[in-house]
Enzyme design. Structure first.
Site, PDB file in Angstrom:
ATOM      1  N   LYS A 195     160.749  81.354  67.158  1.00  0.00           N
ATOM      2  CA  LYS A 195     161.788  80.897  68.087  1.00  0.00           C
ATOM      3  C   LYS A 195     161.180  80.660  69.463  1.00  0.00           C
ATOM      4  O   LYS A 195     160.810  81.595  70.166  1.00  0.00           O
ATOM      5  CB  LYS A 195     162.923  81.910  68.227  1.00  0.00           C
ATOM      6  CG  LYS A 195     164.156  81.292  68.942  1.00  0.00           C
ATOM      7  CD  LYS A 195     165.077  82.296  69.552  1.00  0.00           C
ATOM      8  CE  LYS A 195     164.703  82.679  70.960  1.00  0.00           C
ATOM      9  NZ  LYS A 195     164.823  81.561  71.952  1.00  0.00           N
ATOM     10  N   GLY A 248     157.651  88.447  76.619  1.00  0.00           N
ATOM     11  CA  GLY A 248     158.735  88.202  77.563  1.00  0.00           C
ATOM     12  C   GLY A 248     158.949  89.399  78.462  1.00  0.00           C
ATOM     13  O   GLY A 248     158.029  90.182  78.701  1.00  0.00           O
ATOM     14  N   SER A 249     160.155  89.559  78.935  1.00  0.00           N
ATOM     15  CA  SER A 249     160.451  90.607  79.897  1.00  0.00           C
ATOM     16  C   SER A 249     160.540  91.969  79.227  1.00  0.00           C
ATOM     17  O   SER A 249     160.850  92.091  78.043  1.00  0.00           O
ATOM     18  CB  SER A 249     161.776  90.313  80.610  1.00  0.00           C
ATOM     19  OG  SER A 249     162.872  90.488  79.721  1.00  0.00           O
ATOM     20  N   GLU A 251     162.798  94.151  79.825  1.00  0.00           N
ATOM     21  CA  GLU A 251     164.194  94.415  79.498  1.00  0.00           C
ATOM     22  C   GLU A 251     164.539  93.921  78.095  1.00  0.00           C
ATOM     23  O   GLU A 251     165.146  94.638  77.297  1.00  0.00           O
ATOM     24  CB  GLU A 251     165.115  93.735  80.530  1.00  0.00           C
ATOM     25  CG  GLU A 251     165.046  94.311  81.931  1.00  0.00           C
ATOM     26  CD  GLU A 251     163.828  93.831  82.717  1.00  0.00           C
ATOM     27  OE1 GLU A 251     163.589  94.385  83.812  1.00  0.00           O
ATOM     28  OE2 GLU A 251     163.116  92.915  82.239  1.00  0.00           O
ATOM     29  N   GLY A 253     162.356  93.290  75.774  1.00  0.00           N
ATOM     30  CA  GLY A 253     161.512  94.055  74.853  1.00  0.00           C
ATOM     31  C   GLY A 253     162.204  95.314  74.368  1.00  0.00           C
ATOM     32  O   GLY A 253     162.138  95.668  73.180  1.00  0.00           O
ATOM     33  N   GLU A 270     154.356  91.946  74.268  1.00  0.00           N
ATOM     34  CA  GLU A 270     153.551  91.622  75.445  1.00  0.00           C
ATOM     35  C   GLU A 270     154.555  91.358  76.557  1.00  0.00           C
ATOM     36  O   GLU A 270     155.236  90.338  76.570  1.00  0.00           O
ATOM     37  CB  GLU A 270     152.670  90.407  75.175  1.00  0.00           C
ATOM     38  CG  GLU A 270     151.415  90.382  76.035  1.00  0.00           C
ATOM     39  CD  GLU A 270     151.597  89.543  77.275  1.00  0.00           C
ATOM     40  OE1 GLU A 270     151.736  90.150  78.355  1.00  0.00           O
ATOM     41  OE2 GLU A 270     151.609  88.324  77.173  1.00  0.00           O
ATOM     42  N   CYS A 304     152.379  86.636  83.309  1.00  0.00           N
ATOM     43  CA  CYS A 304     152.604  88.080  83.224  1.00  0.00           C
ATOM     44  C   CYS A 304     151.435  88.877  83.786  1.00  0.00           C
ATOM     45  O   CYS A 304     151.616  89.992  84.281  1.00  0.00           O
ATOM     46  CB  CYS A 304     152.906  88.491  81.788  1.00  0.00           C
ATOM     47  SG  CYS A 304     151.709  87.887  80.588  1.00  0.00           S
ATOM     48  N   GLU A 401     158.599  93.096  88.926  1.00  0.00           N
ATOM     49  CA  GLU A 401     157.948  91.818  88.600  1.00  0.00           C
ATOM     50  C   GLU A 401     158.808  90.672  89.108  1.00  0.00           C
ATOM     51  O   GLU A 401     159.952  90.503  88.686  1.00  0.00           O
ATOM     52  CB  GLU A 401     157.731  91.695  87.096  1.00  0.00           C
ATOM     53  CG  GLU A 401     156.960  90.447  86.715  1.00  0.00           C
ATOM     54  CD  GLU A 401     156.718  90.325  85.221  1.00  0.00           C
ATOM     55  OE1 GLU A 401     155.610  89.915  84.837  1.00  0.00           O
ATOM     56  OE2 GLU A 401     157.631  90.652  84.441  1.00  0.00           O
TER      57      GLU A 401
END
Length: 499
Positions: A195, A248-249, A251, A253, A270, A304, A401
């Protein structure tokens, strides 16, 4: 319904691709979403609609998982030799290069990065990673074990593909992130439901066409475009998926980890970063200043591993900040397809507002805007490269971040490496970092002290395919790329034979 905008600098092949109907790749067929829904895809350089893409959801994910399961358990993929599997992946790299101009244009248009970056970095590095992993397809081995159990035994381990993998990729490097995940999964013999981020689906869909052209069997790679809270959530929770790989973030994750608990599927993550950059007084400023500048402002700071926390020794702090500010003022901000553009927009109106809000939070907390701080132009989502000084570890701009072109600069007046490292490690993240010094001993000692998954010395990092990337602490689980990246997609089986 908004009319599609075709950028005048777009080549004929890329323009023709955008004009097509963009469906889901499931079981080797391009299908509309079961709901019939589509969603708009935007050019962040203009804010205008450039394509419409099928909006997959849980029902489409279920179809894709079933197709991937069928391909894994009953299709020809499991009978293809490692050598032939490697050759297919290698040919995919060849096709990427053969279509490099078109794919780079799509990446620059959809993500906003400069065309030169997409053409000279993202596409060739993606091809290189496919080739790197293609070489590993024939080198996935186990071990012969010597055991102490009474009797005579032949005991060994084998590494087997983990099965059906759900892969969720971000918008900051759509092509590269798809490659990071697809290449090791294919090399190990897994099947995939991919996705792409809803903001940047285009190069993943074009990659799907190349995957078919290469001859990778139907159902091995399935691509479902859609939103995170529907399609992404369905991947994380689906009982037919054996492993989820997410970038991704932090949150999101956490949400994925909770959803994956249903069938205890394997998870690799990651996630976010707030990487420290430490400049010692003996650093070569002709190397450090451009290196730190590149480390934070590349890809508009939407990286990141970006070096977003600068710690410069008091003796050189002003010189370092002034040097970075001078370089930042010369960065040509503009549309990714324009000649000479060095830094494009951030990905969306939402992201532009988020980054701008952080800059204002910094100001309100006492930070000084030493460079930048504002919007560029009135079309698209462009921000100036920004440097904040007079910052401290209590500020949100230092602790959180931002994921934009914002550098938080702090000074230190200490020669105790443990105390310096303590400042650098004062973060929930541990993804990357860099050390700038001529002293070999200082470099090695600091590299050991910084708790992060990747440390650069006189360079902020490298995109080489052989280098594992991942984080300590809340920056994630597991490592992508390199030999380590293969381990995310295999299970170890022990075999004990009584002789």
């Amino acid at each position: 319904m908004n009319q599609l905008f075709i950028h005048p600098r777009l080549g004929k092949k890329a323009a023709a691709f955008l004009a097509r109907e963009h469906k889901l790749l499931i079981g080797g067929k391009w299908l509309p979403a079961r709901s019939g829904k589509v969603f708009d895809t935007y050019d962040p350089g203009t804010g205008r609609v450039i394509a419409r893409v099928a909006e997959g959801d849980a029902g489409d994910i279920d179809l894709a998982v079933n197709a991937a399961r069928e391909a894994f358990e009953n299709g020809p993929w499991g009978r293809i030799t490692p050598s032939d599997r490697g050759k297919m992946i290698w040919r995919l790299a060849d096709l990427l290069e053969q279509n490099a101009d078109e794919i780079a244009e799509l990446e620059a248009l959809n993500n906003g990065k400069s065309l030169s970056t997409a053409r000279n970095s993202d596409v060739p590095l993606s091809a290189d990673l496919f080739r790197y992993m293609a070489g590993w397809a024939t080198k996935i081995t186990g071990e012969t074990l010597s055991i102490s159990t009474p009797g005579t035994y032949h005991t060994f381990t084998v590494r087997e593909p983990i099965g059906v993998v759900g892969q969720i990729i971000p918008w900051n490097g759509p092509l590269a992130m798809a490659t990071w995940k697809l290449a090791p999964a294919l090399a190990t013999g897994c099947t995939v439901v991919l996705k792409p981020a809803e903001q940047t689906p285009l190069t993943a869909l074009r990659l799907g066409e190349l995957i078919q052209e290469v001859g990778i069997p139907d159902g091995v790679v399935n691509i479902v475009t859609g939103f995170g809270h529907t399609a992404g959530a369905a991947i994380a929770a689906h009982p037919g998926i054996d492993k989820v790989a997410f970038t991704g973030s932090s949150e999101v994750g956490r949400i994925i980890v909770k959803a994956a608990a249903g069938n205890l599927k394997k998870v690799s993550l990651e996630l976010g970063g707030k990487s420290p950059v430490i400049v010692f007084p003996d650093a070569d400023m002709s190397v450090a200043v451009p290196g730190v500048t590149q480390g934070i402002f590349a890809n508009s700071g939407q990286v990141c591993t970006a070096g977003s926390r600068l710690f410069a020794h008091k003796k050189v702090f002003d010189r370092v900040v002034e040097g970075i500010a001078e370089q930042a003022s010369k960065i040509r901000v503009g549309h990714g397809l324009n000649d000479g553009t060095q830094m494009g927009p951030v990905i969306s109106q939402v992201q532009m507002e988020r980054v701008s809000d952080y800059i204002e939070q910094g100001r309100a907390a006492g930070a000084t805007v030493a460079a930048g701080g504002g919007r560029v132009g009135d079309e698209g989502y462009f921000l100036e490269p920004t440097i904040l000084t007079d910052t401290n570890p209590e500020m949100s701009v230092v602790r959180e971040e931002i994921f934009g072109p914002v550098l938080c600069a702090m000074s230190f007046d200490d020669d105790d490496l443990d105390r310096i490292a303590k400042q650098a490690n004062d973060s929930i993240y541990g993804l990357a970092g860099s050390i700038w010094t001529r002293d070999l001993s200082t470099a090695h000692k600091m590299a050991r002290r910084i708790r992060a998954g990747r440390i650069g010395v006189n360079v902020h990092g490298s995109t080489d395919a052989a280098i594992p990337t991942g984080g300590f602490k809340e920056s994630g689980w597991g490592r992508e790329k390199g030999h380590e990246g293969l381990h995310l997609y295999t299970e170890v089986k022990s075999v004990i034979v009584a002789l």
